[in-house]
Design an enzyme around this catalytic site. Sequence first.
Site, PDB file in Angstrom:
ATOM      1  N   LYS A 172      -6.974   2.071  -5.728  1.00 20.79           N
ATOM      2  CA  LYS A 172      -5.932   0.898  -6.286  1.00 20.79           C
ATOM      3  C   LYS A 172      -5.454   0.352  -4.797  1.00 20.79           C
ATOM      4  CE  LYS A 172      -2.457  -0.714  -7.067  1.00 20.79           C
ATOM      5  NZ  LYS A 172      -2.123  -1.910  -6.266  1.00 20.79           N
ATOM      6  N   GLY A 225       1.679   2.995   2.288  1.00 16.00           N
ATOM      7  CA  GLY A 225       2.569   2.006   1.623  1.00 16.00           C
ATOM      8  C   GLY A 225       4.105   2.237   2.281  1.00 16.00           C
ATOM      9  N   THR A 227       8.080   3.201   2.072  1.00 14.11           N
ATOM     10  CA  THR A 227       8.857   4.207   1.979  1.00 14.11           C
ATOM     11  C   THR A 227       9.417   4.625   0.592  1.00 14.11           C
ATOM     12  OG1 THR A 227       9.352   4.724   4.326  1.00 14.11           O
ATOM     13  CG2 THR A 227      10.766   5.819   2.909  1.00 14.11           C
ATOM     14  N   THR A 229       8.215   3.099  -2.001  1.00 12.57           N
ATOM     15  CA  THR A 229       7.253   3.324  -3.234  1.00 12.57           C
ATOM     16  C   THR A 229       6.879   4.925  -2.995  1.00 12.57           C
ATOM     17  OG1 THR A 229       6.591   1.004  -2.576  1.00 12.57           O
ATOM     18  CG2 THR A 229       5.165   2.293  -3.854  1.00 12.57           C
ATOM     19  N   GLU A 247       1.663   8.229   3.856  1.00 12.25           N
ATOM     20  CA  GLU A 247       1.648   7.523   5.073  1.00 12.25           C
ATOM     21  C   GLU A 247       2.621   6.222   4.741  1.00 12.25           C
ATOM     22  OE1 GLU A 247       0.269   8.734   7.853  1.00 12.25           O
ATOM     23  OE2 GLU A 247      -1.271   9.891   6.988  1.00 12.25           O
TER      24      GLU A 247
HETATM   25  P1  NAD Z   1       4.132  -1.175  -1.123  1.00 11.16           P
HETATM   26  O1  NAD Z   1       4.670   0.226  -0.996  1.00 11.16           O
HETATM   27  O2  NAD Z   1       4.715  -2.055  -1.647  1.00 11.16           O
HETATM   28  O3  NAD Z   1       2.414  -0.912  -1.657  1.00 11.16           O
HETATM   29  C1  NAD Z   1       1.505  -0.170  -1.260  1.00 11.16           C
HETATM   30  C2  NAD Z   1       0.803   0.167  -2.455  1.00 11.16           C
HETATM   31  O4  NAD Z   1       1.146   0.935  -3.604  1.00 11.16           O
HETATM   32  C3  NAD Z   1       0.158  -1.262  -3.252  1.00 11.16           C
HETATM   33  O5  NAD Z   1      -1.260  -0.776  -3.460  1.00 11.16           O
HETATM   34  C4  NAD Z   1       0.908  -1.182  -4.444  1.00 11.16           C
HETATM   35  O6  NAD Z   1       0.533  -1.865  -5.736  1.00 11.16           O
HETATM   36  C5  NAD Z   1       1.055   0.440  -4.670  1.00 11.16           C
HETATM   37  N1  NAD Z   1       2.274   0.591  -5.700  1.00 11.16           N
HETATM   38  C6  NAD Z   1       3.451  -0.254  -5.581  1.00 11.16           C
HETATM   39  N2  NAD Z   1       4.322   0.688  -6.524  1.00 11.16           N
HETATM   40  C7  NAD Z   1       3.552   1.758  -7.241  1.00 11.16           C
HETATM   41  C8  NAD Z   1       4.071   2.909  -7.789  1.00 11.16           C
HETATM   42  N3  NAD Z   1       5.240   2.766  -8.363  1.00 11.16           N
HETATM   43  N4  NAD Z   1       3.149   3.858  -7.895  1.00 11.16           N
HETATM   44  C9  NAD Z   1       1.939   3.742  -7.350  1.00 11.16           C
HETATM   45  N5  NAD Z   1       1.653   2.897  -6.456  1.00 11.16           N
HETATM   46  C10 NAD Z   1       2.322   1.769  -6.369  1.00 11.16           C
HETATM   47  O7  NAD Z   1       3.700  -1.475   0.525  1.00 11.16           O
HETATM   48  P2  NAD Z   1       3.304  -2.684   1.056  1.00 11.16           P
HETATM   49  O8  NAD Z   1       4.306  -3.683   1.148  1.00 11.16           O
HETATM   50  O9  NAD Z   1       1.820  -3.109   0.325  1.00 11.16           O
HETATM   51  O10 NAD Z   1       2.660  -2.226   2.360  1.00 11.16           O
HETATM   52  C11 NAD Z   1       3.779  -2.357   3.603  1.00 11.16           C
HETATM   53  C12 NAD Z   1       4.352  -0.928   3.831  1.00 11.16           C
HETATM   54  O11 NAD Z   1       3.231   0.123   4.073  1.00 11.16           O
HETATM   55  C13 NAD Z   1       5.082  -0.942   5.187  1.00 11.16           C
HETATM   56  O12 NAD Z   1       6.187  -0.278   5.076  1.00 11.16           O
HETATM   57  C14 NAD Z   1       4.272  -0.342   6.100  1.00 11.16           C
HETATM   58  O13 NAD Z   1       5.205   0.277   7.109  1.00 11.16           O
HETATM   59  C15 NAD Z   1       3.549   0.792   5.414  1.00 11.16           C
HETATM   60  N6  NAD Z   1       2.515   1.134   5.928  1.00 11.16           N
HETATM   61  C16 NAD Z   1       2.161   2.472   6.447  1.00 11.16           C
HETATM   62  C17 NAD Z   1       1.235   2.866   7.307  1.00 11.16           C
HETATM   63  C18 NAD Z   1       0.920   4.360   7.770  1.00 11.16           C
HETATM   64  O14 NAD Z   1       0.038   4.640   7.927  1.00 11.16           O
HETATM   65  N7  NAD Z   1       2.073   4.941   7.705  1.00 11.16           N
HETATM   66  C19 NAD Z   1       0.057   1.884   7.566  1.00 11.16           C
HETATM   67  C20 NAD Z   1       0.247   0.726   6.837  1.00 11.16           C
HETATM   68  C21 NAD Z   1       1.382   0.244   6.069  1.00 11.16           C
END
Ligand code: NAD
Length: 474
Positions: A172, A225, A227, A229, A247
Amino acid sequence: MRLANFIDGKFVAPRSGAYFEDVNPATAETIAEIPDSDRRDVDDAVRAAKRAFSSWSGLRAEERSRVLLRLADLIEQNLESLARLESEDNGKPVALARRMDIPRAVANFRFFATAILHGSSEAHVTDSVALNYTLRQPVGVAGLISPWNLPLYLLSWKIAPAIAAGNTCVAKPSELTPLTANRLAELSLEAGLPAGVMNIVHGYGAKAGAALCEHPDVPLISFTGGTVTGGKVAAAAAPLFKKLSLELGGKNPNVIFADADLDDAIATSIQSSFANQGEICLCGSRMFVERSIYDTFVARFVEATARLRIGDPTDETTEVGALISAAHLAKVSGYVDLARSEGGTVACGGDRIEHRGFFLQPTVITGLGCDTRVLQEEIFGPVVTITPFEDEAEAIAFANSTRYGLSATVWTRDLQRAHRVAAALDVGTVWVNCWLLRDLRVPFGGVKDSGVGREGGSDSLHFFTEAKNVCVKL
Ligand code: NAD
């Protein structure tokens, strides 16, 4: 362009028949329609993945490897068009997508396609009584959820090890950046990946993502994604006892001692602060500089920041592109206002750029302590703080003062200090006198609120397999 889900080797419309808009962040124009998938689409994809599992996992490693290598070649042959798609979808400079995102997707597939040819397993001889050996077997259908900041880079970081190890998957991608995932599906057909091995379901996280996490036939979730989420994903997965890798976010410190090579520290810190508009989980957003060089460092860093070329991502000379969305721009620039109200000084940047796209000047903030919200909360944009420290102990205390623990960068020429500080930092990765130098074999992940588990190299292959001990009486 109207995207479709990729299920069982075919492009199919979402069951709801509903779509939402994909916006180019640099122009605010709609560039595609994205399937608004729900539980039914996820269910279709999981069923296809389950059907494909026994034949895919039953192939010899060499046969799986060959398909993945063909896919890597195809991504490489399409590097230019993929880089353009990624830039259009995300707002990042096309030059960066060409240099970093797409080559890394190629490397991910090549790395895991060949890693599975060189694996080894453990054996334990129990005196002369028994021989134990470890079988590492694929888990089944892997649920893979990725963010928008490095779309194909991070999606392929999950898909490649998952299917190389013999699993099938349902991925996804972020609803904000679906274009390169869609192209990957097309290329997988060309590469000869059997139907059902890789399924891609587009849509909102709270709907399609949540359905994947809650699906009883998906025993493993790899999530990258935010923290908050990540907490929801963990809560959904826990009652079903799924294998989980999270992650999550970061608030990474960049510690610069007075003995550092200042030219190198400044040039690299400009990258670690503003590459990809600061929208990399590994960007260093809190800079701590030893007091004796603080004024010089701030002056030189601000001067270098002001020279960055911000604007049209399709311009080859652009260094900083657009933020992902209007909402994210509002959030990030809100932190600039917060910095002022918390008593900070905006030493450089801070303003939005008058444009229909979502641009913010690279911003440097000084004068804030570690207990402020600006130094505690993830901003995830082109905004960094610089704070002076007195000595090594204070530098470590400042660096460790948040709930996050993803990565850190340390600049010093003192070898012993480098090792000492690296060991004392509460993070998953420390870079000494460099940044974002990534060897795909090393463990990658965070501590504290930055995540659970490690991926990368054998950690990924262990995560995407289940270890089984076989004990044979001698
Ligand atoms: P997000 O958490 O909003 O979304 C990430 C993914 O999760 C998306 O595909 C989203 O559709 C999905 N999602 C959202 N709600 C969900 C739910 N309830 N259940 C399952 N899936 C769900 O994050 P974002 O805004 O897309 O990305 C930015 C964040 O990602 C930042 O906090 C960044 O630090 C983090 N990030 C971490 C790493 C790592 O390796 N640690 C790498 C890249 C980004």
